[in-house]
Design an enzyme around this catalytic site. Structure first.
Site, mmCIF file in Angstrom:
data_model
loop_
_atom_site.group_PDB
_atom_site.id
_atom_site.type_symbol
_atom_site.label_atom_id
_atom_site.label_comp_id
_atom_site.label_asym_id
_atom_site.label_seq_id
_atom_site.Cartn_x
_atom_site.Cartn_y
_atom_site.Cartn_z
ATOM 1 N N ASP A 165 0.852 -1.189 0.000
ATOM 2 C CA ASP A 165 0.000 0.000 0.000
ATOM 3 C C ASP A 165 0.888 1.239 0.000
ATOM 4 O O ASP A 165 2.092 1.138 0.214
ATOM 5 C CB ASP A 165 -0.948 0.003 1.206
ATOM 6 C CG ASP A 165 -0.250 -0.423 2.473
ATOM 7 O OD1 ASP A 165 0.954 -0.105 2.634
ATOM 8 O OD2 ASP A 165 -0.880 -1.080 3.313
ATOM 9 N N ASP A 179 1.440 4.928 1.624
ATOM 10 C CA ASP A 179 1.103 5.919 2.647
ATOM 11 C C ASP A 179 1.638 7.268 2.200
ATOM 12 O O ASP A 179 2.708 7.358 1.603
ATOM 13 C CB ASP A 179 1.733 5.531 3.988
ATOM 14 C CG ASP A 179 1.136 4.243 4.526
ATOM 15 O OD1 ASP A 179 -0.035 3.965 4.219
ATOM 16 O OD2 ASP A 179 1.852 3.508 5.238
ATOM 17 N N ASP A 200 11.503 4.310 12.175
ATOM 18 C CA ASP A 200 12.373 3.293 12.774
ATOM 19 C C ASP A 200 13.687 3.095 12.015
ATOM 20 O O ASP A 200 14.759 3.389 12.536
ATOM 21 C CB ASP A 200 11.620 1.963 12.983
ATOM 22 C CG ASP A 200 10.817 1.502 11.772
ATOM 23 O OD1 ASP A 200 10.909 2.138 10.702
ATOM 24 O OD2 ASP A 200 10.115 0.483 11.892
#
Ligand code: ATP
Ligand code: MG
Length: 453
Positions: A62, A64, A138
């Protein structure tokens, strides 16, 4: 500040000649949303996993979007847009059948944020600059921004270099970043296996020591990450890698113990290899089935112990199921809808032993027959069921595919008189098992009454 990226750090910008991503690779929804945001005078980038996957040559799951527009500014730009989340608000934009998640650049941690006593962050801060947004992510390769209009990749943390070196590296000081959010350890192992890249030695180093912090992560979050891990198509490697990093303790109770017993290990490896293959072939997989396999040997051990104490098989099985799932819920919260599937698959197992009379015909009609049979097949192939029982899956396969007359001929003689002679009660117990689970309609979670003596 993680990553050492100051508030107004400048990005290194890679133009279309320096990277392979083209805007035509984006989903229609992602393209539409970024275009509209640009027209509204805002910045809009594809960010995170999608940019990483495209740079490494994988197809993103997907897309984002990250923007400097605040949610209240995003919403009116779209006909079907919804504000999601209370603490940190996102916008979900519906574009055709696609839902595109749009988030506003978020501030980096200040160092004064609330943490628990192990350093785990308890709150997220509010909006910030793009540089701050990059720094709170991260891994460096997860912090790259693609601008579809200019076809540029913006990099604040050295992610492009790490992509080129095929290296997974935490932004900032590894120990701090793992303490802030221990799930990042799990993500490191999962992403390295999925992307077939190496964990940077400095990132990998503290994992063994910090592994016990996983115990403080809310079970629902662990479930989400575990599910991603198990459905990645690389579950076998990932679980092996988790074990070698000392991360498997406490994720699934006794996973280590199970994997050290030859039968349990074989069963789980077969199950995961099956799942991996299905994922890679784009066939549907059921998380319920997968968790049923991962927890089976624990349920089996609990069930067998109860039977050896003289408890009746079916009530003992239902007790064992409840105990195992209850223990599991403390570590990884398996949602109710999956629990129901798990219990159904498990509780159908004794019914495969009933091969006389009308019962086999009724079992074939059960809506979960196929999943339960797949499960039985794993039990046979792993060596858990042996001798005549080891051929049960084959028998049922033939029975299911046979014509009516053939099926009648395959049925076993009614076992009642014979099993009495065999004494020792095994046949009786099995018969009871079939009756009880049939009587129970194998409704998961239903308390099952003992059959009358
Ligand atoms: P996948 O492709 O498996 O979904 P992903 O990297 O997209 O991997 P998501 O959970 O979808 O994983 O997260 C999207 C992005 O949010 C990540 O790429 C990363 O930038 C950021 N992110 C996710 N989890 C964390 C975390 N625990 N700490 C910091 N940043 C995170
Ligand atoms: Mg993602």
């Amino acid at each position: 500040m993680p990553g050492g990226a100051p508030r107004n750090a400048k990005a290194r910008v890679y133009g279309p000649a320096d990277h392979p991503i083209r805007r035509t690779q984006l989903s229609p929804g992602a393209l539409q949303v970024t275009t509209r945001l640009h027209e509204g005078g805002f910045q809009a980038f594809v960010v995170g996993g999608a940019v990483r996957d495209l740079l490494l040559g994988f197809e993103p799951k997907d897309f984002d979007i990250a923007t400097n527009a605040h949610p209240e500014q995003v919403k009116p730009l779209f006909r079907r847009a919804f504000l999601i989340g209370r603490r940190f608000r996102l916008v979900h934009v519906h574009a055709g059948s696609e839902t595109v998640e749009v988030s506003t650049f978020r501030a980096a941690q200040t160092g004064n944020d609330a943490t628990d006593e192990h350093g785990r962050l308890l709150s997220d801060n509010v909006y910030g600059t793009q540089a701050e947004d990059a720094a709170r992510r991260d891994f460096t390769i997860n912090a790259l921004y693609f601008d579809p209009a200019a076809e540029e990749v913006w990099d604040y943390v050295g992610g492009v270099a790490d992509i080129r070196a095929r290296r997974l590296r935490l932004i900032g000081a590894p120990t701090t970043r793992f303490r802030e959010d221990p799930v990042r350890m799990l993500r490191a192992v999962r992403l390295a296996a999925k992307l077939d890249i190496a964990i940077d030695p400095k990132t990998a180093a503290p994992i063994g020591k910090l592994a016990p912090l996983m115990a403080n992560v809310p079970p629902a979050r662990l479930f989400d990450e575990m599910q991603k891990l198990l459905l990645s198509g690389h579950a076998v490697e990932t679980l092996k890698s988790l074990r070698s990093h000392g991360l498997s303790h406490g994720l699934l109770p006794l996973l280590d113990v199970i994997l050290e017993q030859p039968l349990g290990q074989r069963f789980i490896e077969l199950a995961l290899a099956n799942t991996d293959q299905r994922v890679r072939e784009d066939r549907p997989v059921s998380p319920g089935f997968m968790f049923a396999t991962l927890l089976w040997h624990e349920a089996l051990a609990t069930w067998t112990a109860a039977r050896n104490r003289g408890e009746r098989p079916i009530p003992a099985l239902f007790d064992a199921m409840d105990q195992v799932l209850e223990r599991q819920a403390k570590q990884i919260a398996i949602p109710r809808r999956f629990e129901a599937t798990i219990k159904e698959i498990w509780s159908l197992q004794p019914r495969f032993e009933q091969r006389a009379g009308q019962r086999p015909f009724r079992l074939l009609e059960h809506p979960r027959y196929r999943a339960a049979w797949d499960f039985l097949d794993l039990r046979c192939k792993s060596g858990e069921l042996e001798g005549e029982q080891g051929e049960l899956a084959q028998w049922w396969d033939r029975f299911a595919n046979a014509g009516h007359a053939q099926r009648e001929a395959m049925l076993k003689p009614d076992e009642a008189p014979k099993t009495k002679r065999r004494s020792r009660g095994r046949g009786r117990k099995q018969r009871e098992a079939g009756e009880a689970s049939e009587a129970a309609g194998v409704v998961p979670g239903d308390g099952v009454d003992d059959p009358p003596p």
